[in-house]
Design a protein around this motif. Structure first.
Motif, PDB file in Angstrom:
ATOM      1  N   ALA B 146       0.849  -1.198   0.000  1.00 62.13           N
ATOM      2  CA  ALA B 146       0.000   0.000   0.000  1.00 62.13           C
ATOM      3  C   ALA B 146       0.882   1.244   0.000  1.00 62.13           C
ATOM      4  O   ALA B 146       1.951   1.251   0.609  1.00 62.13           O
ATOM      5  N   PRO B 147       0.428   2.295  -0.681  1.00 59.03           N
ATOM      6  CA  PRO B 147       1.259   3.504  -0.764  1.00 59.03           C
ATOM      7  C   PRO B 147       1.534   4.139   0.598  1.00 59.03           C
ATOM      8  O   PRO B 147       2.559   4.781   0.779  1.00 59.03           O
ATOM      9  N   GLY B 233       6.651   1.493  -7.095  1.00 59.89           N
ATOM     10  CA  GLY B 233       5.226   1.472  -6.756  1.00 59.89           C
ATOM     11  C   GLY B 233       4.985   1.116  -5.318  1.00 59.89           C
ATOM     12  O   GLY B 233       5.932   0.964  -4.554  1.00 59.89           O
ATOM     13  N   PRO B 234       3.743   0.973  -4.881  1.00 61.36           N
ATOM     14  CA  PRO B 234       2.539   1.261  -5.664  1.00 61.36           C
ATOM     15  C   PRO B 234       2.233   2.759  -5.712  1.00 61.36           C
ATOM     16  O   PRO B 234       2.539   3.467  -4.763  1.00 61.36           O
ATOM     17  N   VAL B 235       1.617   3.176  -6.790  1.00 65.38           N
ATOM     18  CA  VAL B 235       1.256   4.581  -7.067  1.00 65.38           C
ATOM     19  C   VAL B 235       2.451   5.504  -6.810  1.00 65.38           C
ATOM     20  O   VAL B 235       2.314   6.558  -6.200  1.00 65.38           O
ATOM     21  N   ASN B 236       3.621   5.120  -7.273  1.00 67.89           N
ATOM     22  CA  ASN B 236       4.817   5.954  -7.147  1.00 67.89           C
ATOM     23  C   ASN B 236       5.278   6.163  -5.706  1.00 67.89           C
ATOM     24  O   ASN B 236       6.141   7.007  -5.455  1.00 67.89           O
TER      25      ASN B 236
END
Lengths: 430, 288
Positions: B146-147, B233-236
């Protein structure tokens, strides 16, 4: 006397040296991302070829998929880099623009045009020039766990998005840590291809005439589908991490029966078999469910090809094309198949040469997993091959992951994806 | 004359590449083509990397991620290394040398092995860490999945691997402190806490300054765990600058943009180190 003997020895050595030089006149190196057991098959094929062509020496070098493009960009494109490389079609426009790949010699190009489907040839061509010999084609399908379906009382694979959501709901059981549908994150192609398959099965497209269409109604509905899967808890993003080496929670969850459905490509078969053992019998394949704006089940397709380094010497290039022509030709493999086709089939990958399709027809028909994929080939839409394709993919990946983690709404995701894609494609086209 | 070979080598391998990177940061250039194809674009690359499009957003996110990673690493590693250094250095209980060996061994483990082990340890469904947490009633954590937690998970990995090295530095600093100072403080009635803050910490200041500089440089250059485990990741969330520059400059062949990012990173590092030295000097002047 001693002088004459010395001269004779020098002369003999010179002849031996020159003949050695002739024997290894062309050193051809082949860069691939295949696993060691597949590399061994390629090496065996290369050994067969070099037995008949002792003037060529072929070595195979493998790197992980995640490092393949970087390797090509750094050492692969130089004069000392790999002579041959297996590449993903989306990379071709940028590699051709930078003149890293050589055009296929006309005689071989004519043979390719006669023996491969037009769509695959198109993906290996830029401005009408063929740059590689296509070898594999990949499509996507819905993979589901029959045992979990049975336990949830689902009798058949979902055909529409409504049925798909209903099945995902029934399959989701948080008390067991079980999700209905497995999304992917952390791997650009892995994130994009299932989304693109759902999009084309909803009548949409990623790119039309070089311009992104991610704000179309069909695309908005696809973003909304992702949002629904997350908000309803049918997909758990914590179970979505994956990479191109098929490791990570995404694979682990499906293999261990914690995920009811996934959308994945045919080449996934070998990883599933290795991970599931006898339980692989529980895996079934079905076409991608059709969305509200779609008319028939579709998937995206993409292809791989082998290209030759434009910076290699003329002798190396000639030897490389000759080897590739043989490797992909109908005499190098068993029963009229190409050696390349045989290698690909060992991984569950569909060869793209037309005669390979015929040579392996019986094997493809008898493999229920692969049959689910070959059935979707006719309606597959090629993944767009555009300049800046990798940047476009990574940008859309980020937006899709943002939906997965609830950072953006479906509407905002469509708007952001469209704006970013427009800017990226316009900049790269300059 | 005697310095010419060394100066020449420095010029060829350090100064010229740096100047070349600075020059390229003002050019539009594909890394796949010769330098002769570079075209001057002024400060456009620097404008682009701070713009409000995907290029700018990704760069700014990578800059922030790198800053967070660096600050967290320094704030955790330095106090921990001093604490562990005291444990290793003390002579009351046996096992100091053994502890030092164990701590330093983590630094010698190749990152590929660390990455493989930690990616499995962090697995959200089957990872041992979540299983252990479950035994004590703590719900499973998302770790790398998770980000919100991914970057911190990479920091924990970094701390685990680096703390042994900085502990050895701390121990080296502790051995330089004369025992007589502690004896005198004891006679004056100072308790252990007072002795730590009045003697140990001030006397360790040079060691800590050196450790901080090395820790910052190491943290800013983080690449391997990101490339091996998360790919940004995730989401950079774990997309740090070195990994992002590699992606832009090599994978996408955008040499001008990549060079502008590298120059910005270099400037940020110079500013951070200069601020650290200024802070240390002001403290020194204040104390004297």
């Amino acid at each position: 006397m001693l002088f004459r003997a010395s001269l004779g020895a020098i002369g003999t050595a010179a002849v031996l040296l020159s003949s050695t030089a002739l024997v290894q006149a062309a050193d051809v190196s082949f860069l691939t991302h295949w696993a060691p057991d597949t590399v061994a098959k390629l090496e065996a094929a290369a050994a067969t070829y070099t037995a008949a062509h002792p003037d060529t020496k072929i070595t195979v070098r493998a790197v992980p998929f995640g490092d393949l493009l970087t390797t090509l960009r750094t050492s692969g494109g130089g004069a000392g880099g790999a002579t041959i490389a297996g590449i993903y079609d989306a990379w071709l426009p940028d590699l051709a623009k930078d003149q890293l790949v050589a055009p296929v010699p006309e005689a071989i190009a004519a043979d390719v045009r006669a023996n491969w489907p037009a769509g695959v040839i198109g993906a290996a061509s830029i401005g009408g020039t063929l740059y590689g010999i296509p070898n594999e084609i990949d499509v996507y399908a819905l993979n589901y766990n029959k045992k979990l379906f049975e336990e949830a009382g689902i009798t058949e694979a979902p055909k529409t998005w409504d049925e798909f959501l209903a099945a995902a709901e029934k399959l989701t059981d948080k008390s067991k840590g079980q999700q209905g549908f497995g999304l992917i994150n952390s791997w650009a192609a892995g994130v994009l291809h299932p989304f693109s398959s759902l999009l084309v099965s909803n009548g949409g497209d990623l790119v039309v005439d070089g311009k992104p269409t991610l704000d179309s109604e069909a695309a908005k509905q696809t973003f909304e589908l992702y949002e629904k899967l997350i908000k309803s808890g049918y997909s758990d993003p914590a179970m979505a991490t994956a990479d191109a080496n098929t490791t990570g929670p995404f694979l682990d969850s499906f293999v261990s029966g914690k995920t009811g459905m996934i959308i994945m490509a045919n080449w996934w078969e070998s990883a599933l078999k290795a991970g599931m053992g006898d339980d692989f019998a529980n895996v079934a394949t079905a076409p991608i469910p059709v969305g509200p704006s779609g008319d028939t089940a579709r998937s995206i397709s993409y292809s791989w090809m082998t290209v030759v380094n434009a910076k290699a010497s003329a002798e190396e290039q000639a030897a490389a094309w000759d080897f590739l022509n043989w490797l992909n030709g109908p005499e190098s493999g068993p029963d009229g198949a190409s050696a390349m086709g045989d290698i690909l089939m060992s991984m569950g990958i569909l060869p793209s040469r037309t005669s390979d399709g015929a040579a392996f027809a019986e094997r493809l028909a008898s493999d229920p997993f692969l049959k689910g994929y070959t059935d979707t080939l006719a309606n597959a839409k090629p993944f767009p091959v555009v300049l800046g394709g990798q940047e476009f993919s990574e940008s859309l990946q980020k937006t899709l992951e943002a939906i997965q983690f609830g950072q953006v709404s479906a509407a905002d995701a469509a708007a952001t994806a469209q704006a970013d894609a427009t800017e990226i494609l316009e900049r790269n086209a300059k | 004359m005697m310095l010419a070979p060394a100066t020449g080598l420095l010029g060829v391998f350090i100064v010229i590449p740096m100047l070349l990177t600075i020059w390229l940061s003002f050019q539009n250039w594909s890394t796949q083509t010769g330098f002769e194809t570079a075209t001057f674009v002024g400060v456009q690359n620097f404008i682009d990397i701070f713009a409000n499009n995907s290029v700018g957003r990704d760069f700014k996110a990578a800059l922030v991620n790198t800053a967070i990673y660096t600050v967290l690493s320094v704030l955790i590693i330095l106090p921990l290394s001093v604490m562990l250094g005291l444990l290793v250095h003390q002579k009351i209980a046996p096992g100091g040398v053994f502890l030092r060996t164990v701590l330093f061994s983590t630094y010698m483990v190749p990152m590929i092995a660390v990455a493989l082990v930690f990616s499995k340890l962090y697995s959200p469904t089957e990872g041992p860490l979540n299983q252990i947490l479950g035994w004590v009633g703590i719900p499973p954590q998302t770790w790398l999945s998770a980000p919100q937690t991914a970057l911190v998970s990479i920091v924990i990995l970094n701390v685990w691997q680096q703390v042994g090295y900085f502990t050895v530095l701390a121990v080296a600093g502790l051995t330089q402190i004369p025992e007589s100072l502690y004896e005198a403080a004891k006679i004056d009635g100072a308790n252990p806490v007072q002795r730590f803050f009045s003697i140990t910490l001030p006397m360790l200041s040079n060691t800590l300054l050196f450790s901080a500089v090395i820790c910052i440089i190491n943290a800013v250059q983080v690449f391997e765990p990101v490339a091996l485990i998360t790919q940004g990741g995730p989401v950079n969330a774990t997309n740090v600058l070195t990994f992002h520059i590699r992606r832009v400059g090599i994978e996408r062949a955008q040499g001008g943009l990549g060079s502008a990012m590298a120059v910005t990173l270099m400037l940020a590092l110079v500013v951070a180190i200069a601020l650290l030295f200024a802070f240390a000097r002001s403290r020194e002047m204040k104390n004297s």
